[in-house]
Structure formats: C-alpha cells, structure tokens
Design a protein around this motif. Structure first.
Motif, PDB file in Angstrom:
ATOM      1  N   GLY A 140       3.223   6.760  -3.096  1.00  0.00           N
ATOM      2  CA  GLY A 140       3.037   6.073  -1.823  1.00  0.00           C
ATOM      3  C   GLY A 140       1.708   5.368  -1.710  1.00  0.00           C
ATOM      4  N   PRO A 141       1.128   5.332  -0.495  1.00  0.00           N
ATOM      5  CA  PRO A 141      -0.155   4.633  -0.288  1.00  0.00           C
ATOM      6  C   PRO A 141      -1.286   5.200  -1.139  1.00  0.00           C
ATOM      7  CG  PRO A 141       0.901   5.124   1.821  1.00  0.00           C
ATOM      8  CD  PRO A 141       1.681   5.857   0.778  1.00  0.00           C
ATOM      9  N   PHE A 142      -1.264   6.517  -1.391  1.00  0.00           N
ATOM     10  CA  PHE A 142      -2.339   7.115  -2.193  1.00  0.00           C
ATOM     11  C   PHE A 142      -2.287   6.609  -3.636  1.00  0.00           C
ATOM     12  CE2 PHE A 142      -2.782  11.167   0.634  1.00  0.00           C
ATOM     13  CZ  PHE A 142      -3.457  10.406   1.575  1.00  0.00           C
ATOM     14  N   LEU A 143      -1.097   6.503  -4.209  1.00  0.00           N
ATOM     15  CA  LEU A 143      -0.978   5.975  -5.571  1.00  0.00           C
ATOM     16  C   LEU A 143      -1.407   4.515  -5.617  1.00  0.00           C
ATOM     17  CD1 LEU A 143      -0.096   6.121  -8.520  1.00  0.00           C
ATOM     18  CD2 LEU A 143       2.249   5.617  -7.783  1.00  0.00           C
ATOM     19  N   ASP A 144      -1.021   3.743  -4.606  1.00  0.00           N
ATOM     20  CA  ASP A 144      -1.410   2.334  -4.559  1.00  0.00           C
ATOM     21  C   ASP A 144      -2.922   2.196  -4.505  1.00  0.00           C
ATOM     22  OD1 ASP A 144      -0.651  -0.505  -4.303  1.00  0.00           O
ATOM     23  OD2 ASP A 144      -1.509  -0.335  -2.296  1.00  0.00           O
ATOM     24  N   TYR A 145      -3.591   3.021  -3.677  1.00  0.00           N
ATOM     25  CA  TYR A 145      -5.053   2.969  -3.569  1.00  0.00           C
ATOM     26  C   TYR A 145      -5.694   3.387  -4.890  1.00  0.00           C
ATOM     27  CZ  TYR A 145      -9.757   3.517  -1.687  1.00  0.00           C
ATOM     28  OH  TYR A 145     -11.102   3.387  -1.471  1.00  0.00           O
ATOM     29  N   TRP A 146      -5.182   4.446  -5.503  1.00  0.00           N
ATOM     30  CA  TRP A 146      -5.728   4.951  -6.770  1.00  0.00           C
ATOM     31  C   TRP A 146      -5.669   3.859  -7.835  1.00  0.00           C
ATOM     32  CZ3 TRP A 146      -4.381   6.152 -11.855  1.00  0.00           C
ATOM     33  CH2 TRP A 146      -5.099   7.163 -12.492  1.00  0.00           C
ATOM     34  N   ASN A 147      -4.543   3.166  -7.929  1.00  0.00           N
ATOM     35  CA  ASN A 147      -4.379   2.120  -8.950  1.00  0.00           C
ATOM     36  C   ASN A 147      -5.299   0.934  -8.706  1.00  0.00           C
ATOM     37  OD1 ASN A 147      -2.401   3.333 -10.573  1.00  0.00           O
ATOM     38  ND2 ASN A 147      -0.744   2.666  -9.220  1.00  0.00           N
ATOM     39  N   LYS A 148      -5.558   0.593  -7.442  1.00  0.00           N
ATOM     40  CA  LYS A 148      -6.326  -0.613  -7.107  1.00  0.00           C
ATOM     41  C   LYS A 148      -7.823  -0.353  -6.980  1.00  0.00           C
ATOM     42  CE  LYS A 148      -2.557  -2.974  -4.664  1.00  0.00           C
ATOM     43  NZ  LYS A 148      -2.083  -3.492  -3.357  1.00  0.00           N
ATOM     44  N   ASN A 149      -8.248   0.900  -7.026  1.00  0.00           N
ATOM     45  CA  ASN A 149      -9.663   1.217  -6.778  1.00  0.00           C
ATOM     46  C   ASN A 149     -10.240   2.158  -7.841  1.00  0.00           C
ATOM     47  OD1 ASN A 149     -10.435   0.073  -3.881  1.00  0.00           O
ATOM     48  ND2 ASN A 149      -8.331   0.842  -3.778  1.00  0.00           N
ATOM     49  N   GLN A 208      -4.036  -0.937   9.377  1.00  0.00           N
ATOM     50  CA  GLN A 208      -3.172  -1.723   8.517  1.00  0.00           C
ATOM     51  C   GLN A 208      -3.710  -1.687   7.085  1.00  0.00           C
ATOM     52  OE1 GLN A 208      -0.260  -3.320   9.409  1.00  0.00           O
ATOM     53  NE2 GLN A 208      -0.563  -2.228  11.347  1.00  0.00           N
ATOM     54  N   PRO A 209      -2.818  -1.766   6.058  1.00  0.00           N
ATOM     55  CA  PRO A 209      -3.299  -1.839   4.674  1.00  0.00           C
ATOM     56  C   PRO A 209      -4.244  -3.018   4.516  1.00  0.00           C
ATOM     57  CG  PRO A 209      -0.928  -1.486   4.748  1.00  0.00           C
ATOM     58  CD  PRO A 209      -1.359  -1.798   6.148  1.00  0.00           C
ATOM     59  N   PRO A 210      -5.282  -2.942   3.683  1.00  0.00           N
ATOM     60  CA  PRO A 210      -5.562  -1.833   2.773  1.00  0.00           C
ATOM     61  C   PRO A 210      -6.443  -0.739   3.373  1.00  0.00           C
ATOM     62  CG  PRO A 210      -7.078  -3.614   2.345  1.00  0.00           C
ATOM     63  CD  PRO A 210      -6.189  -4.087   3.465  1.00  0.00           C
ATOM     64  N   TYR A 211      -6.641  -0.756   4.701  1.00  0.00           N
ATOM     65  CA  TYR A 211      -7.557   0.197   5.327  1.00  0.00           C
ATOM     66  C   TYR A 211      -6.846   1.444   5.834  1.00  0.00           C
ATOM     67  CZ  TYR A 211     -10.165  -4.133   5.173  1.00  0.00           C
ATOM     68  OH  TYR A 211     -10.750  -5.298   4.753  1.00  0.00           O
ATOM     69  N   ASN A 212      -5.558   1.617   5.428  1.00  0.00           N
ATOM     70  CA  ASN A 212      -4.833   2.819   5.832  1.00  0.00           C
ATOM     71  C   ASN A 212      -5.188   4.012   4.957  1.00  0.00           C
ATOM     72  OD1 ASN A 212      -3.575   1.496   3.681  1.00  0.00           O
ATOM     73  ND2 ASN A 212      -1.572   2.386   4.148  1.00  0.00           N
TER      74      ASN A 212
END
Length: 415
Positions: free
Chosen positions: A143-152, A194-198
């Motif tokens: 979910g959002p955590f995986l997306d953040y991990w991959n992009k940061n 809102q993403p990406p600040y979620n």
C-alpha cells in the motif's frame, strides 16, 4: 538566529508572490560546503551536508538538532563522528567510499526494542495487491507504505521492515496513527493529507536525542566564544564605533520548475557603551530578487528606497558564546517593490515600522573584529511555511541561503 526587519520583510515580500502558485513546495536549492539553519541554530557541513541535500533534505531528514560530535555506536560499540537530525542520525564512516561514507543509525530498531521488547501488539499483515514479503525479517510491506519506501531511498534510507502495520499513539502530538517500523524509520499514515504527504516519518532523531542527552547530560560541544570583559567595563566588546558589511545571498527551487535568487548588501554599525548596551544602524545599499519559471521571468523585486534602520540592544555573553541581543528600534526609511507579469505590483513600505527583538549570535571573535553568518529570521520562514501548507498540507519549504556579516572596531572612529 533572527534578523533585522528589513531583510525579513523584503524577503517575505519576494516569496509571498512566488508562493502564490498553488501546491508549491520548495526543497533545498544550491549545493554548499556548509550551511547554518536558523530554525535550530545548528550548522551542517561537508559530507553530512551533501548527504542531506541529495537524500530528501528537510522532508526526509529534518532539521539538524545538534552539532557534529563523537559518539559510541549502540550497534557495534565503535566511536564515530555523528550529527543528530529530527528524523535521523548521520554517522561518518571514512573507511567507506562515497556515497557509503555516510550511514544512518538504526533508530527504528532502537526504538522498537525500547518500546516493544516482546513485539508491538495488534500487528496486521498487509496482504493488498502488490505487497511484498521481506524474507530477511519476515514482514510484509504494501500500500502507501510500500510506495513511500520505493520512492524515498528504499533499503539504504529506510532499512528493512521490522514490524507489520499496527496503530500507535504518537509521542509527538498524542494522536493515534497507523504505523510500521523499519530499521531506520517509522512510517505514519496520515489519511487527512493527500499523497505524497499521506505518509510522514516519525521524528526518531529528536526522540533519540532526548533519550540520550536530555536527562543524562549534554553531548560534547565546542568551547563557547566569549571574549574577556574590557577592563573597567562590563562590556565584552571595546567601547566605541564598530562598523562592517552584511552580504546575504539566497537561492530557491521547486518541483514546479520555479527557481529564484536574490541578494542584499548592507552597511552595519554599532556604538557600544562601557555597560554593554549599544545603538546601531543598518543601511541597505543594494537589494534585488527574482523568480523564474521554465526560463521565463516571473517577477523582479528591488528597493526603490533603500531600507535604513535604527536599533538598540545589549552585548550578552551566554552559555554558547557571545550574542548581540537586539531589544528594539524603528525603520527610518525603506520601500521594496516587486513587479510581476502575472499580477499587480506589490509594495512593502518599511518607514516607521518597529523592529522586532532578535538574537544575533557571534560566530568568530578576533582582536578588534567579530563575524557571523546567521541572519535569516525564523518568523519569515514560519510565515512562508504556513502559506504553503494552507494549499498543500504537509508540503516542505526551504531556502538555500548564505550570508556573512562582520563588525570591526576602529579606535580612530570612537565618538
């Protein structure tokens, strides 16, 4: 360190137009060898600054909250040069080649061991489509955590997941969030943004710093710079006229292709009395700023009447060194005008405006000369952040700036 009101209002006039663009976020601009953050009064230099600038800056690492110091690692027992930030602790490993000569402490692992020695309660596997199982720790990320991990930064910046998702009361604001622990971070889900600040990061550097040093004594710090009081006076500066230049430069960029730069040059003077009080003058000689979008000039700002301020204060020796405490004053004159092809001109009239109290730290002291580089005000930066967050909750704002001021004592100029 805080700023006299002419720089504060002039810079704010410039950025207020730039920040009228919706959903603007201003990360760090120019690269530099050293940078002082007036928000915390701490400086970042060399490899630590390069790492900060190239690995997420303010949003990922936060502001520096300590100076560089020597610290024994809780991981391998060796001593390293480290620096604490709100969301991380940088370790210098000169035995490694760049970029692996700066590594992050395992703050998430430390906190998890302290808070949940038997594992956090109520953990839930994320089995959503696309979720990933990390066999190294047996935890799933999705979910959002995986997306953040991959992009940061992924593994290097965040480390492996060491928990599954669960709910936790924040130690920072007391609210309850869905979180997941990693070796070097804790992710918080903020559904109100809102993403990406979620997905935001817990301030693990702040928590660790408080745990290690708030109750158990202060970390090692450089010796404060405080000159010996002048014989027969209470002042630490020779009585008489101190004069010198101020040269301030700033740059800003954004992910909306906005770039800007500006400069301000001023003459400063202090008439120091034997009791440590002083009166002073700041007379701006040159002021300019501009903003560009995709190579097109968005605005140009200049002083149609150069700001001149009269102020007063006290020379104050403090635990961290000598300070010039501005207690008040007023603007004698000054007008700044910003012109833009996308909006009406804005004029900032300074004449008659009061000068807010401010605290200017002296950074170097030599015979008959004092200097510093911190000059941008916290109030201006706070106002900018509030404006951006009103249209983009969670957005980060930063201004890459460098400055220099100096005051030299000339006995021949003594009143």
């Amino acid at each position: 360190m805080k700023q006299h009101r002419h720089i504060r209002l002039a810079l704010l006039a410039v950025l207020s137009i730039l920040l009228g663009i919706p959903l603007l976020s201003l990360p760090v601009g120019a690269q530099a060898t050293s940078r002082t953050f007036p928000e915390t009064g701490k400086s970042v230099s060399g490899r630590f600054l390069t790492y900060w600038q190239t690995n997420g800056g303010l949003a990922q690492q936060g502001y520096p909250i300590s100076a560089e110091m020597q610290e024994k690692s809780d991981t391998d027992g060796k001593t390293y040069t480290v620096q604490y930030f709100e969301r991380a602790v940088f370790e210098l490993h000169p035995e490694n080649s760049a970029p692996n000569d700066v590594l992050l402490s395992l703050l998430g692992a430390f906190l998890a061991r302290e808070k949940y020695p038997n594992g956090a309660p109520g953990q839930q596997l994320n089995t959503s489509t696309g979720s990933v199982l990390f066999t190294q720790t047996g935890k799933r990320l999705g979910g959002p955590f995986l997306d953040y991990w991959n992009k940061n930064g992924g593994l290097a910046q965040q480390g492996y997941p060491i928990s599954d998702e669960f709910t936790e009361k924040s130690d920072l604001d007391g609210k309850t969030y869905r979180v997941q622990y990693f070796e070097r971070a804790v992710f918080e889900l903020h559904q109100e943004n809102q993403p990406p600040y979620n997905v935001l990061l817990s301030q693990l550097g702040t928590f660790r710093y408080r745990t290690k040093y708030a109750a158990g004594g202060s970390p090692p710090q450089p010796a404060p710079i405080i000159p010996t009081p002048i014989a027969g006076c209470t002042s630490n500066l020779a009585s008489g006229r101190w004069t010198g230049p101020l040269d301030w430069q700033f740059k800003l960029t954004s992910d909306s292709n906005l770039t800007g730069d500006g400069s301000l040059i001023a003459n400063l003077s202090l008439d120091v009395d034997c009791d440590g009080t002083f009166t002073g003058t700041a007379a701006t000689t040159t002021y300019s700023a501009r903003g560009m979008v995709s190579g097109v000039r968005l605005l140009t700002c200049s002083a149609t009447k150069n700001p001149v301020a009269d102020f007063n204060g006290m020379v104050v020796p403090m635990a961290d060194g000598l300070h010039l405490a501005i207690t008040g004053g007023r603007w004698r004159e000054g007008t700044v005008v910003c012109n833009s092809p996308v909006g009406a001109p804005q004029t900032q009239e300074l004449t008659g405006q009061p000068i807010d109290p401010s605290d200017i730290k002296v950074e170097t002291v030599s015979d008959g000369k004092i200097t510093g580089s911190q000059w941008l005000s916290d109030p201006a930066l706070n106002a900018i952040r509030e404006k951006v967050r009103s249209v983009a909750p969670g957005a980060t704002v930063d201004v890459a700036s460098t400055g220099h001021w100096e005051l030299t004592y000339h006995p021949i100029n003594t009143p």
